[in-house]
Scaffold this motif. Sequence first.
Motif, PDB file in Angstrom:
ATOM      1  N   PRO A  68     -10.664   6.916   2.001  1.00 60.49           N
ATOM      2  CA  PRO A  68     -10.700   5.822   1.026  1.00 60.49           C
ATOM      3  C   PRO A  68     -11.128   4.506   1.671  1.00 60.49           C
ATOM      4  O   PRO A  68     -10.654   4.137   2.736  1.00 60.49           O
ATOM      5  CB  PRO A  68      -9.257   5.747   0.537  1.00 60.49           C
ATOM      6  N   GLU A  69     -12.039   3.813   1.020  1.00 63.08           N
ATOM      7  CA  GLU A  69     -12.399   2.471   1.450  1.00 63.08           C
ATOM      8  C   GLU A  69     -11.376   1.483   0.901  1.00 63.08           C
ATOM      9  O   GLU A  69     -10.650   1.780  -0.045  1.00 63.08           O
ATOM     10  CB  GLU A  69     -13.801   2.106   0.935  1.00 63.08           C
ATOM     11  N   ASP A  70     -11.312   0.309   1.484  1.00 58.66           N
ATOM     12  CA  ASP A  70     -10.414  -0.722   0.978  1.00 58.66           C
ATOM     13  C   ASP A  70     -10.705  -0.970  -0.499  1.00 58.66           C
ATOM     14  O   ASP A  70     -11.866  -1.090  -0.908  1.00 58.66           O
ATOM     15  CB  ASP A  70     -10.588  -2.025   1.758  1.00 58.66           C
TER      16      ASP A  70
ATOM     17  N   PRO B   8      -2.485  -5.656  -4.965  1.00 56.64           N
ATOM     18  CA  PRO B   8      -2.368  -4.698  -6.068  1.00 56.64           C
ATOM     19  C   PRO B   8      -2.354  -3.276  -5.534  1.00 56.64           C
ATOM     20  O   PRO B   8      -2.473  -3.045  -4.318  1.00 56.64           O
ATOM     21  CB  PRO B   8      -3.617  -4.973  -6.909  1.00 56.64           C
ATOM     22  N   ALA B   9      -2.222  -2.312  -6.426  1.00 55.17           N
ATOM     23  CA  ALA B   9      -2.076  -0.912  -6.015  1.00 55.17           C
ATOM     24  C   ALA B   9      -3.427  -0.304  -5.655  1.00 55.17           C
ATOM     25  O   ALA B   9      -3.963   0.580  -6.332  1.00 55.17           O
ATOM     26  CB  ALA B   9      -1.393  -0.109  -7.113  1.00 55.17           C
ATOM     27  N   VAL B  10      -3.977  -0.804  -4.543  1.00 55.73           N
ATOM     28  CA  VAL B  10      -5.232  -0.285  -3.991  1.00 55.73           C
ATOM     29  C   VAL B  10      -5.058  -0.115  -2.488  1.00 55.73           C
ATOM     30  O   VAL B  10      -4.165  -0.708  -1.883  1.00 55.73           O
ATOM     31  CB  VAL B  10      -6.417  -1.233  -4.281  1.00 55.73           C
ATOM     32  N   THR B  11      -5.914   0.695  -1.897  1.00 58.47           N
ATOM     33  CA  THR B  11      -5.810   0.942  -0.466  1.00 58.47           C
ATOM     34  C   THR B  11      -6.248  -0.281   0.331  1.00 58.47           C
ATOM     35  O   THR B  11      -7.032  -1.103  -0.117  1.00 58.47           O
ATOM     36  CB  THR B  11      -6.674   2.142  -0.052  1.00 58.47           C
ATOM     37  N   SER B  12      -5.681  -0.359   1.535  1.00 57.11           N
ATOM     38  CA  SER B  12      -6.024  -1.419   2.477  1.00 57.11           C
ATOM     39  C   SER B  12      -5.857  -0.870   3.883  1.00 57.11           C
ATOM     40  O   SER B  12      -4.943  -0.084   4.146  1.00 57.11           O
ATOM     41  CB  SER B  12      -5.117  -2.634   2.281  1.00 57.11           C
TER      42      SER B  12
END
Length: 493
Positions: A5-7, A167-171
Motif C-alpha cells: 500500500p502507498e501512503d 484519517p483511516a489511511v495508510t502511512s
Amino acid sequence: MTFRPEDGFPLSEIPKTYAADMGDTVVVRADADTLTWEQLYRRSNSMARGLIAAGAAPGRIVTLLLPNSTDLIVSVFACYKAGATPQVLSPRTTPAERDAILKIGAPAVVVVEPDGPVDDPAGAVTVLDLSDGQPDADMEPRLATSWKAPTSGGSTGRPKIIISGRPAVTSGFDPDVWGIEPGDHSLITAPLHHNAPFGTAMSTIFLGGSVTLLTRFDAERTLATIDEYEVTWVYLVPTMMRRIMALPDEVRRRYSLHSLRSAWHCAEPCPAWLKRKWIEWLGPERLWELYAGTEAEAGCTIRGDEWLAHVGSVGQVTWGEMKLLDPDGNEITSPETSGEVFMRVSPGTDATYYYIGAEPHTRDGWSSLGDMGRFDADGYLYLHDRRSDMITVGGVNVYPAEVEAALIEHEQVLTAVLIGLPDADTGNRLHAIVQTPESGGATEAELRGFLADRLSRYKQPATIELVHQSLRDDAGKVRRSALRAERITKVSP
C-alpha cells in the motif's frame, strides 16, 4: 504477496486487497484462535453493516470493550469500513472509568464480549449481534476521519481521548518509526487498548504481515511463541523483560530466537542492569527503545549499541522537534542541564492529534507531556521524571524517578513506586512501595542498606512498603495517583 500500500490507501480496503492474493494465510492468532485474510475480509463486511445500522458514521467513535482476540481485529476493520473511528478499551476497566470515557467520547456504538462483565453499559452489543444476518459481500467504501482514538489519564481521574490527526489511511510513519517491514510476523505481548501495542499490531497488518496477540503474558510462552511462529518483531515492556530474564538459564536456552530481527521496549524505565543483560543475550543490534507520547508530535529511538555509548538515554530525536525549558519558559541550550521537555511537529507537518476532555499544556506552539530531562553534548535525551510527580519534602523537591531507578537496580526488586504521603512536619514524607518476589525477595533493611550510598539522605524513603502484587498494569503503566489515594485512605481517621 505483490501488493504494497502507498501512503493514503484506505484502511477499509486492506482486508479485501490482501485476501485476493493470500486469502487462506493466517493474519491474526490469539491463543488457539486464528483468522485468515479471507475471514477478516468477510467478517468485517458483515459487522460493518451492523455498525452502520446501529448509527456508526464518519466523525463518530465506536468503542470496543474487547480483549486481545481475532474478534477485536475484525471489529477494528469493521469500524474503518463503516467510516467510524475505533476506540479500544479494556473490558476490565472499572465502570466509573469506563463511563467517564464514554461520556466524553459519546460513541455511536459500544461493542462488548458475549460473556463479559455483567455491568456492561446500556445499549452495548456484541460482534455477533452486529453481524448476525448481515451479508458479507463488498460494500460502499467510507472513510473514518481518524484511524484511532486511544485514551489516557484514567489514573488521574480525568480521562481524555487522544484523537489521531490522520484519517483511516495508510502511512509509512508508524512502520518507519518502529522498524516494521512488509510481511513481518509481530508478537504483541500487551493489550491493544494501549497505544503502542495497537499501533504496532495494526501497522504489521497494514503491510501484509501477521500478528500473534498474547491474551495473557507468560515469560516462557513468549519465547516459545517466537520460535514456533518465527516471529521477526516483538513488543515488550521492561516488566516483561525482567520476568523473561528471571527464567532459569536452561529454560531460556531452549529457545533460539533465530527469527527475531528486533525487540522493542517502551512505556516504563528499564534498569541499566536489565538492559545490559538483554543486550548481552540478543546482541545490541536487535534491542531497541522508543520514547514518545501517544500524541506522536515528536519522539526518540535508540538501538542497543547506541545505548552502550550513552547509558540511560532514550535516544536522539528521531521525528518532530524537542527542546527543554526552565520554569520561567526560557530555552535551555547548554548540555547536561535539566528542564521540562517540550515537543512540536516539524514545521509544515499537519497536527498529529487533538484531545477530547482535556487541553494540551503548551507554550508558544510547543506542548509538554510533563516529562523532565536533559540532553547530553551529543543530543541524546535522558529522562528524569514527570513534573506532576515531583514531591516537595520540607521545601526540597524530590523526583520519584531517581529514587525508583535506584531501587529497581536491586535484582530482587520487580517494581518500585515512590509517592508522597501527608506529614505534619515536612508537608510530605517519601513512601516507597516496592514489589518483590513472593519468596526470596529483599527485606526492608537490605533495601535501606542498598540505597545508603546511592541516594542523598533527603531522597531516602522515610517508609518502605513491601508488596508482592504488580504495581503496573498490563502495558507497564503505574497508577501512581490511585496507589497514593489508597494509602491516604488507609491512614485517614
